[in-house]
Enzyme design. Structure first.
Site, short mmCIF file in Angstrom:
data_model
loop_
_atom_site.label_atom_id
_atom_site.label_comp_id
_atom_site.label_asym_id
_atom_site.label_seq_id
_atom_site.Cartn_x
_atom_site.Cartn_y
_atom_site.Cartn_z
N TYR A 275 0.84 -1.21 0.00
CA TYR A 275 0.00 0.00 0.00
C TYR A 275 0.87 1.26 0.00
CZ TYR A 275 -3.92 2.94 1.72
OH TYR A 275 -4.89 3.90 1.89
N LYS B 223 0.83 4.15 -2.81
CA LYS B 223 0.42 5.53 -2.46
C LYS B 223 1.57 6.52 -2.63
CE LYS B 223 -3.91 4.66 -1.39
NZ LYS B 223 -5.00 5.15 -2.24
#
Ligand code: CAA
Ligand code: NAI
Length: 247
Positions: free
Chosen positions: A155, A159
């Site tokens: 993640y 991001k």
């Protein structure tokens, strides 16, 4: 904030932050295409927000990780309204695990939705915006993309990658009248937090100067601003909406 009559396409809009953003843009007079992979939730949300079918609201099934699905969704929106003024790349997933336990398929899945999905949607929408010579693209990053997080290798990579794409596209697309910005929310009270241990959330609250978690409206209002006429000279920025956690 002026978004009246703008055509706004929001991904991951069936619930959570995306759903709240749909409500905020509608209330401000925009036309909204709410897009999501979860068709059942999408139709349920559409029914909640527009029981009479009288508002400028389209529910469009979309898997951001599937380019054919993205192209079909963009076609649906342009067939209905002839343009796209704002794209909010909000869809995202987590598959958290410590590095030593992280399965390759969970690494790949998060990258394909959270990073490649944003590439897919943006590449499909930019020709529409370029032809109009105007548009605003808003990418949902995270504080995790700025300062990392235990258990979020995949993640955090996605991001953080989004921030690089945001700055690159701001430089490439400015000449076509398109702004590109990222929002980096802090921990925000949606179903995405369901897997996070209470101990971790307590730590987040304690370390946040404003001493609370985010509400979906906090993030939706940042989208609304970056999509509005008032933000038309802002591009390539990462707007932290995290109660000061990253300071
Ligand atoms: N920050 C600090 N410490 C953390 C942490 C975090 N975010 N997550 C886990 N830890 C700590 C645990 O407290 C634990 O410490 P102790 O050994 O001292 O008890 C240690 O790391 C190992 O954790 P677990 O025992 O839970 O290990 P596990 O392998 O069973 O589970 C995990 C690992 C799946 C990562 C689980 O800990 C977890 O879900 N952590 C939360 C991860 C997280 O914060 N995800 C955010 C999801 S929301 C989101 O992603 C939106 C956004 O943008 C912010
Ligand atoms: P959520 O899990 O409540 O909603 C996400 C929505 O995206 C769901 O409706 C889901 O069906 C949809 N979605 C998932 N995969 C998709 C795909 N392949 N194609 C289309 N739609 C898909 O999550 P939440 O909290 O509303 O998050 C929205 C965005 O904000 C995500 O990008 C998330 O990473 C980001 N974010 C969330 C934070 C939080 O603490 N809730 C903090 C920082 C960032």
């Amino acid at each position: 904030m002026n978004v009246k009559d703008k055509v706004v396409m929001i991904t991951g809009a069936a619930r959570g932050i995306g759903r709240t953003a749909v409500q905020l843009f509608l209330a401000a007079g925009a036309k909204v295409a709410m897009c999501d992979i979860n068709e059942e939730q999408l139709q349920a949300t559409r029914g909640d927000l527009d029981p009479e079918g009288a508002r400028p609201l389209l529910a469009v099934p979309l898997n951001v990780a599937d380019r054919a699905s993205v192209d079909a969704a963009v076609k649906t929106v342009t067939a209905a309204w002839g343009r796209i003024d704002v794209l909010v790349n909000n869809a995202g997933i987590t598959r958290d695990a410590m590095l030593h336990k992280l399965a390759e398929e969970d690494f790949d899945r998060v990258i394909s939705v959270n990073l490649k999905g944003v590439f897919n949607c943006t590449q499909a929408v930019v020709p529409v915006m370029s032809a109009q010579k105007s548009g605003a693209i808003i990418n949902t990053s995270s504080i995790v993309g700025v300062y990392g997080n235990v258990g979020q290798t995949n993640y955090a990579a996605a991001k953080a990658g989004l921030i690089g794409m945001t700055k690159t596209w701001a430089k490439e697309l400015g000449r076509h009248g398109i702004t590109v910005n990222a929002v980096a929310p802090g921990f925000t009270m949606t179903e995405m937090l369901a897997t996070v241990p209470e101990k971790v959330l307590d730590g987040v609250r304690n370390n946040t100067p404003l001493k609370r978690l985010g509400a979906p409206e906090d993030i939706g209002n940042a989208y609304l601003f970056l999509g509005s006429k008032e933000a038309s000279f802002i591009t390539g920025q990462v707007l932290g909406v995290d109660g000061g956690l990253v300071l």
